[in-house]
Design a protein around this motif. Structure first.
Motif, PDB file in Angstrom:
ATOM      1  N   MET A   1       0.841  -1.173   0.000  1.00  0.00           N
ATOM      2  CA  MET A   1       0.000   0.000   0.000  1.00  0.00           C
ATOM      3  C   MET A   1       0.887   1.237   0.000  1.00  0.00           C
ATOM      4  SD  MET A   1      -2.818   0.973   2.768  1.00  0.00           S
ATOM      5  CE  MET A   1      -4.165   1.962   2.302  1.00  0.00           C
ATOM      6  N   ALA A   2       0.559   2.199  -0.817  1.00  0.00           N
ATOM      7  CA  ALA A   2       1.340   3.424  -0.934  1.00  0.00           C
ATOM      8  C   ALA A   2       0.981   4.373   0.197  1.00  0.00           C
ATOM      9  CB  ALA A   2       1.077   4.091  -2.277  1.00  0.00           C
ATOM     10  N   SER A   3       1.957   5.181   0.602  1.00  0.00           N
ATOM     11  CA  SER A   3       1.684   6.210   1.603  1.00  0.00           C
ATOM     12  C   SER A   3       2.168   7.541   1.068  1.00  0.00           C
ATOM     13  CB  SER A   3       2.375   5.877   2.924  1.00  0.00           C
ATOM     14  OG  SER A   3       3.779   5.899   2.749  1.00  0.00           O
ATOM     15  N   ALA A   4       1.483   8.606   1.434  1.00  0.00           N
ATOM     16  CA  ALA A   4       1.820   9.936   0.932  1.00  0.00           C
ATOM     17  C   ALA A   4       2.274  10.816   2.082  1.00  0.00           C
ATOM     18  CB  ALA A   4       0.610  10.564   0.259  1.00  0.00           C
ATOM     19  N   GLU A  16       3.392  16.273  -3.827  1.00  0.00           N
ATOM     20  CA  GLU A  16       3.146  15.185  -2.892  1.00  0.00           C
ATOM     21  C   GLU A  16       4.078  14.038  -3.261  1.00  0.00           C
ATOM     22  OE1 GLU A  16      -0.801  12.951  -1.385  1.00  0.00           O
ATOM     23  OE2 GLU A  16      -0.607  13.136  -3.550  1.00  0.00           O
ATOM     24  N   PHE A  17       4.753  13.480  -2.281  1.00  0.00           N
ATOM     25  CA  PHE A  17       5.616  12.324  -2.501  1.00  0.00           C
ATOM     26  C   PHE A  17       4.906  11.093  -1.976  1.00  0.00           C
ATOM     27  CE2 PHE A  17       9.360  14.293  -4.094  1.00  0.00           C
ATOM     28  CZ  PHE A  17       9.359  15.566  -3.564  1.00  0.00           C
ATOM     29  N   ILE A  18       4.839  10.068  -2.801  1.00  0.00           N
ATOM     30  CA  ILE A  18       4.154   8.834  -2.443  1.00  0.00           C
ATOM     31  C   ILE A  18       5.184   7.707  -2.445  1.00  0.00           C
ATOM     32  CG2 ILE A  18       2.314   7.226  -3.073  1.00  0.00           C
ATOM     33  CD1 ILE A  18       1.115   9.689  -4.676  1.00  0.00           C
ATOM     34  N   SER A  19       5.308   7.044  -1.298  1.00  0.00           N
ATOM     35  CA  SER A  19       6.204   5.890  -1.193  1.00  0.00           C
ATOM     36  C   SER A  19       5.450   4.658  -1.663  1.00  0.00           C
ATOM     37  CB  SER A  19       6.663   5.701   0.252  1.00  0.00           C
ATOM     38  OG  SER A  19       7.378   6.822   0.690  1.00  0.00           O
ATOM     39  N   GLU A  20       5.900   4.088  -2.767  1.00  0.00           N
ATOM     40  CA  GLU A  20       5.221   2.933  -3.347  1.00  0.00           C
ATOM     41  C   GLU A  20       5.674   1.646  -2.646  1.00  0.00           C
ATOM     42  OE1 GLU A  20       2.826   3.486  -5.324  1.00  0.00           O
ATOM     43  OE2 GLU A  20       3.260   5.455  -6.163  1.00  0.00           O
ATOM     44  N   SER A  21       4.869   0.613  -2.745  1.00  0.00           N
ATOM     45  CA  SER A  21       5.167  -0.656  -2.075  1.00  0.00           C
ATOM     46  C   SER A  21       6.422  -1.340  -2.627  1.00  0.00           C
ATOM     47  CB  SER A  21       3.974  -1.603  -2.173  1.00  0.00           C
ATOM     48  OG  SER A  21       3.657  -1.865  -3.527  1.00  0.00           O
ATOM     49  N   ASP A  22       6.812  -0.989  -3.859  1.00  0.00           N
ATOM     50  CA  ASP A  22       8.011  -1.606  -4.437  1.00  0.00           C
ATOM     51  C   ASP A  22       9.286  -0.840  -4.099  1.00  0.00           C
ATOM     52  OD1 ASP A  22       7.774   0.638  -6.036  1.00  0.00           O
ATOM     53  OD2 ASP A  22       7.700  -0.454  -7.935  1.00  0.00           O
ATOM     54  N   GLY A  23       9.177   0.183  -3.253  1.00  0.00           N
ATOM     55  CA  GLY A  23      10.350   0.949  -2.829  1.00  0.00           C
ATOM     56  C   GLY A  23      10.610   2.198  -3.640  1.00  0.00           C
ATOM     57  N   THR A  24       9.893   2.380  -4.735  1.00  0.00           N
ATOM     58  CA  THR A  24      10.068   3.587  -5.530  1.00  0.00           C
ATOM     59  C   THR A  24       9.264   4.731  -4.921  1.00  0.00           C
ATOM     60  OG1 THR A  24       8.254   3.020  -7.025  1.00  0.00           O
ATOM     61  CG2 THR A  24      10.479   2.281  -7.658  1.00  0.00           C
ATOM     62  N   VAL A  25       9.494   5.918  -5.448  1.00  0.00           N
ATOM     63  CA  VAL A  25       8.811   7.112  -4.963  1.00  0.00           C
ATOM     64  C   VAL A  25       8.120   7.786  -6.142  1.00  0.00           C
ATOM     65  CG1 VAL A  25       9.109   9.363  -3.862  1.00  0.00           C
ATOM     66  CG2 VAL A  25      10.544   7.444  -3.167  1.00  0.00           C
ATOM     67  N   THR A  26       6.905   8.235  -5.929  1.00  0.00           N
ATOM     68  CA  THR A  26       6.176   8.992  -6.933  1.00  0.00           C
ATOM     69  C   THR A  26       6.040  10.421  -6.454  1.00  0.00           C
ATOM     70  OG1 THR A  26       4.931   7.069  -7.677  1.00  0.00           O
ATOM     71  CG2 THR A  26       3.984   9.219  -8.185  1.00  0.00           C
ATOM     72  N   ALA A  27       6.350  11.377  -7.327  1.00  0.00           N
ATOM     73  CA  ALA A  27       6.149  12.798  -7.047  1.00  0.00           C
ATOM     74  C   ALA A  27       4.942  13.240  -7.862  1.00  0.00           C
ATOM     75  CB  ALA A  27       7.380  13.602  -7.434  1.00  0.00           C
TER      76      ALA A  27
END
Length: 88
Positions: A1-4, A16-27
């Protein structure tokens, strides 16, 4: 589950930075909703900045798409003779 996570001083025009379950980060840009990912926050932010620049009309236009495709080495693997006339 992703967290922001958001900084408190970010308004509606923040990122907003989202920590993805695979260890990557989404901006994700809060104003436009555009998002890009990367291995780190810095990489995701760099990718997002590029997308926002292109959306705003920045970047260099491709004058001759065929030359560009040849330069980056893209090969569709399709022989033009196999294409229907409207696809050539």
């Amino acid at each position: 589950m992703a967290s922001a996570t958001r900084r408190e001083d970010d308004g509606p025009d923040g990122v907003e930075f989202i920590s993805e379950s695979d260890g990557t980060v989404t901006a994700r840009d809060l104003e436009t909703g555009l998002a890009r990912g990367g291995e780190t926050r810095a990489e995701a932010l760099t990718q997002l900045a590029e997308v926002l620049t292109l959306k705003a009309g920045g970047g260099e236009p491709i004058e001759d798409p065929d030359v560009f495709i040849d330069e980056i080495g893209v090969d569709s693997g399709i022989d033009d003779s196999e294409l229907t006339e409207f696809m050539r």
